[in-house]
Motif scaffolding. Structure first.
Motif, PDB file in Angstrom:
ATOM      1  N   ARG A 128       0.836  -1.202   0.000  1.00  0.00           N
ATOM      2  CA  ARG A 128       0.000   0.000   0.000  1.00  0.00           C
ATOM      3  C   ARG A 128       0.875   1.258   0.000  1.00  0.00           C
ATOM      4  O   ARG A 128       0.587   2.240  -0.678  1.00  0.00           O
ATOM      5  CB  ARG A 128      -0.905   0.009   1.236  1.00  0.00           C
ATOM      6  CG  ARG A 128      -1.931  -1.112   1.289  1.00  0.00           C
ATOM      7  CD  ARG A 128      -2.942  -0.810   2.396  1.00  0.00           C
ATOM      8  NE  ARG A 128      -3.753  -1.970   2.712  1.00  0.00           N
ATOM      9  CZ  ARG A 128      -3.753  -2.573   3.896  1.00  0.00           C
ATOM     10  NH1 ARG A 128      -2.990  -2.118   4.869  1.00  0.00           N
ATOM     11  NH2 ARG A 128      -4.518  -3.621   4.118  1.00  0.00           N
ATOM     12  N   ALA A 129       1.954   1.229   0.789  1.00  0.00           N
ATOM     13  CA  ALA A 129       2.816   2.406   0.899  1.00  0.00           C
ATOM     14  C   ALA A 129       3.493   2.722  -0.429  1.00  0.00           C
ATOM     15  O   ALA A 129       3.649   3.901  -0.790  1.00  0.00           O
ATOM     16  CB  ALA A 129       3.865   2.181   1.985  1.00  0.00           C
ATOM     17  N   VAL A 130       3.901   1.697  -1.156  1.00  0.00           N
ATOM     18  CA  VAL A 130       4.565   1.919  -2.442  1.00  0.00           C
ATOM     19  C   VAL A 130       3.620   2.631  -3.404  1.00  0.00           C
ATOM     20  O   VAL A 130       4.004   3.578  -4.109  1.00  0.00           O
ATOM     21  CB  VAL A 130       5.049   0.583  -3.032  1.00  0.00           C
ATOM     22  CG1 VAL A 130       5.437   0.741  -4.505  1.00  0.00           C
ATOM     23  CG2 VAL A 130       6.237   0.053  -2.239  1.00  0.00           C
ATOM     24  N   ILE A 131       2.367   2.209  -3.453  1.00  0.00           N
ATOM     25  CA  ILE A 131       1.395   2.865  -4.335  1.00  0.00           C
ATOM     26  C   ILE A 131       1.160   4.304  -3.888  1.00  0.00           C
ATOM     27  O   ILE A 131       1.110   5.222  -4.719  1.00  0.00           O
ATOM     28  CB  ILE A 131       0.073   2.074  -4.357  1.00  0.00           C
ATOM     29  CG1 ILE A 131       0.267   0.751  -5.087  1.00  0.00           C
ATOM     30  CG2 ILE A 131      -1.034   2.891  -5.018  1.00  0.00           C
ATOM     31  CD1 ILE A 131      -0.976  -0.082  -5.193  1.00  0.00           C
ATOM     32  N   LYS A 137      -7.443   4.626  -8.668  1.00  0.00           N
ATOM     33  CA  LYS A 137      -7.571   3.564  -9.660  1.00  0.00           C
ATOM     34  C   LYS A 137      -6.694   2.370  -9.302  1.00  0.00           C
ATOM     35  O   LYS A 137      -7.127   1.215  -9.388  1.00  0.00           O
ATOM     36  CB  LYS A 137      -7.198   4.096 -11.040  1.00  0.00           C
ATOM     37  CG  LYS A 137      -7.361   3.077 -12.153  1.00  0.00           C
ATOM     38  CD  LYS A 137      -7.057   3.703 -13.516  1.00  0.00           C
ATOM     39  CE  LYS A 137      -7.247   2.672 -14.627  1.00  0.00           C
ATOM     40  NZ  LYS A 137      -6.964   3.264 -15.952  1.00  0.00           N
ATOM     41  N   LEU A 138      -5.453   2.650  -8.880  1.00  0.00           N
ATOM     42  CA  LEU A 138      -4.545   1.564  -8.520  1.00  0.00           C
ATOM     43  C   LEU A 138      -5.048   0.799  -7.302  1.00  0.00           C
ATOM     44  O   LEU A 138      -5.013  -0.435  -7.261  1.00  0.00           O
ATOM     45  CB  LEU A 138      -3.145   2.116  -8.258  1.00  0.00           C
ATOM     46  CG  LEU A 138      -2.410   2.682  -9.476  1.00  0.00           C
ATOM     47  CD1 LEU A 138      -1.106   3.331  -9.050  1.00  0.00           C
ATOM     48  CD2 LEU A 138      -2.144   1.582 -10.487  1.00  0.00           C
ATOM     49  N   PHE A 139      -5.511   1.516  -6.294  1.00  0.00           N
ATOM     50  CA  PHE A 139      -6.034   0.842  -5.108  1.00  0.00           C
ATOM     51  C   PHE A 139      -7.288   0.028  -5.439  1.00  0.00           C
ATOM     52  O   PHE A 139      -7.536  -1.025  -4.845  1.00  0.00           O
ATOM     53  CB  PHE A 139      -6.336   1.856  -4.003  1.00  0.00           C
ATOM     54  CG  PHE A 139      -5.140   2.250  -3.198  1.00  0.00           C
ATOM     55  CD1 PHE A 139      -4.420   1.297  -2.497  1.00  0.00           C
ATOM     56  CD2 PHE A 139      -4.716   3.566  -3.147  1.00  0.00           C
ATOM     57  CE1 PHE A 139      -3.299   1.650  -1.751  1.00  0.00           C
ATOM     58  CE2 PHE A 139      -3.601   3.933  -2.409  1.00  0.00           C
ATOM     59  CZ  PHE A 139      -2.895   2.975  -1.711  1.00  0.00           C
ATOM     60  N   SER A 140      -8.097   0.503  -6.386  1.00  0.00           N
ATOM     61  CA  SER A 140      -9.288  -0.248  -6.796  1.00  0.00           C
ATOM     62  C   SER A 140      -8.894  -1.581  -7.409  1.00  0.00           C
ATOM     63  O   SER A 140      -9.505  -2.623  -7.128  1.00  0.00           O
ATOM     64  CB  SER A 140     -10.104   0.576  -7.803  1.00  0.00           C
ATOM     65  OG  SER A 140     -10.622   1.738  -7.210  1.00  0.00           O
TER      66      SER A 140
END
Length: 397
Positions: free
Chosen positions: A110-113, A124-127
């Motif tokens: 999560r931190a990298v994103i 969008k990436l987390f989705s």
């Protein structure tokens, strides 16, 4: 890089759900009790919570990549230790290491994103990550049921060790350091303690966090007891159990999809209230069925599907609403909720046992506490509070 991060985020459901069909056989092979077998779940979930709570703040000062590489190596090693464990005690210790390293992988993915994207791009990436996270619990028990016959429960841990090796290679080749030295800050665990006091001093955050944690507790009451209830009580084979578990996991995905579509028409708190009420109703119906109804699979299995579907309305909404209460310590708020989530799961597993009554009662108790937390510690949203930012957050999460 995204595929590597997706595997990192999916490792918890994979390591939890793949070996579930083999829990009864595992107990027989190691000559131990159901409660002791469930401690392999308890220690893993405890490790997931502790790993996130420690590694997340440390990475703010040390950077992501070194900790991520160390975590993935430890996960691969833990898989080997689980596969060759000669006793239940060794397996429990190895599962604790697997949980600690898995928690590190989850929080760092999560931190990298968050380091690389902002705004709509990050959403969008987390989705995408959440979709994969929702699919993993569907695939994992089916794969575990298919593999259990040919390779046994030890072989499943060898598969998880191989997944750990894939993660190591992926981190080495595809994931760079994303936190520049000038963006790092000290504090580590002391900063975590300070921000934790700030978060826990916010009554509304505590209410939403408790709703989130006990909602997951209801789900994990089912997860930890389901191999024994569905196979030993309802008479399903481990293959049929894998299918039933996968179908119920689809319920979580469907609930999340419906929730995302309705956000905007309804406020996130309204959707959360609906989800918790549905969860409570399903828990009450399960208790009535297993105590006075005869524990008929035709009734129990649909009720479990309703229960898991309700979770799709609880987790994302509670997370977004809780995070909105502590904007100055959002990372710590997330760590507190994650640690509480897996900490409660670690307590629930040995308490539930392998009985249908224990499972149903635990689901109902957790659902009622979640409902009381929501109704007593939070208030209906006023103008400017929990305002329109949440729907986008919930849709993303």
């Amino acid at each position: 890089m995204l595929l590597t991060l997706a595997l990192l985020s999916a490792i918890a459901p994979l390591a939890t759900d793949m070996y579930l069909p083999g829990l009864p056989r595992l107990g027989e092979d190691l000559g131990t009790s159901t409660s002791t077998v469930q401690l392999t779940l308890t220690t893993f979930m405890a490790g997931l919570g502790i790993g996130q709570l420690i590694v997340g703040p440390l990475s703010d000062g040390w950077g992501r990549r070194r900790l991520l590489l160390g975590g993935t190596v430890a996960f691969a090693v833990s898989g080997v230790l689980c596969a060759v464990a000669p006793s239940a005690g060794v397996l429990i210790a190895a599962r604790l290491l697997q949980g600690l390293s898995g928690g590190a992988a989850i929080v760092l993915a999560r931190a990298v994103i968050a380091d690389r994207a902002r705004g709509d791009a990050a959403a969008k990436l987390f989705s995408i990550m959440m979709i994969i996270g929702g699919v993993a619990p569907v695939v994992a028990p089916i794969a575990g049921g298919a593999l259990l016959g040919p390779i046994g429960w030890r072989g499943i841990f060898w598969v998880l060790a191989a997944a750990g090796v894939v993660m190591v290679v992926g981190v080495l080749t595809l994931v760079p350091e994303t936190l520049a030295p000038e963006r790092r800050h000290g504090g580590g665990l002391s900063a975590l303690a300070r921000n934790t006091r700030y978060a826990l001093g916010n009554r509304r955050f505590v209410g939403y966090a408790a709703t989130f944690v006990f909602g997951f507790g209801a789900l994990f009451s089912y997860i930890s007891a389901s191999p024994f209830v569905l196979q030993d009580v309802l008479g399903l084979t481990y293959g049929q159990f894998s299918i039933a578990f996968g179908v119920n996991s689809i319920g979580i995905v469907l609930g999340s999809i419906v929730n995302t579509r309705l956000i905007g028409r309804f406020h996130a708190r309204q959707m959360l209230t609906f989800g918790v009420l549905l969860l409570t109703a399903a828990g009450l119906a399960l208790v009535l069925e297993v105590t006075v109804g005869g524990t008929d699979r035709v009734v129990v299995l649909p009720l479990l599907f309703v229960m898991t579907s309700a979770i799709g309305f609880v987790m994302g909404n509670a997370t977004a609403l809780g995070q909105s209460q502590v904007p100055d310590a959002a990372g710590t708020g997330s760590a507190v909720m994650g640690a509480g989530q897996f900490g409660l799961a670690a307590l629930v597993s040995p308490l539930v046992g392998g009985s249908a009554a224990g499972m149903a009662t635990s689901i109902l108790v957790c659902a009622v506490i979640a409902l009381l937390s929501l109704l007593t510690l939070t208030r209906p949203p006023a103008q400017g509070v929990d305002a329109p930012a949440e729907p986008a957050q919930v849709a993303a999460g």
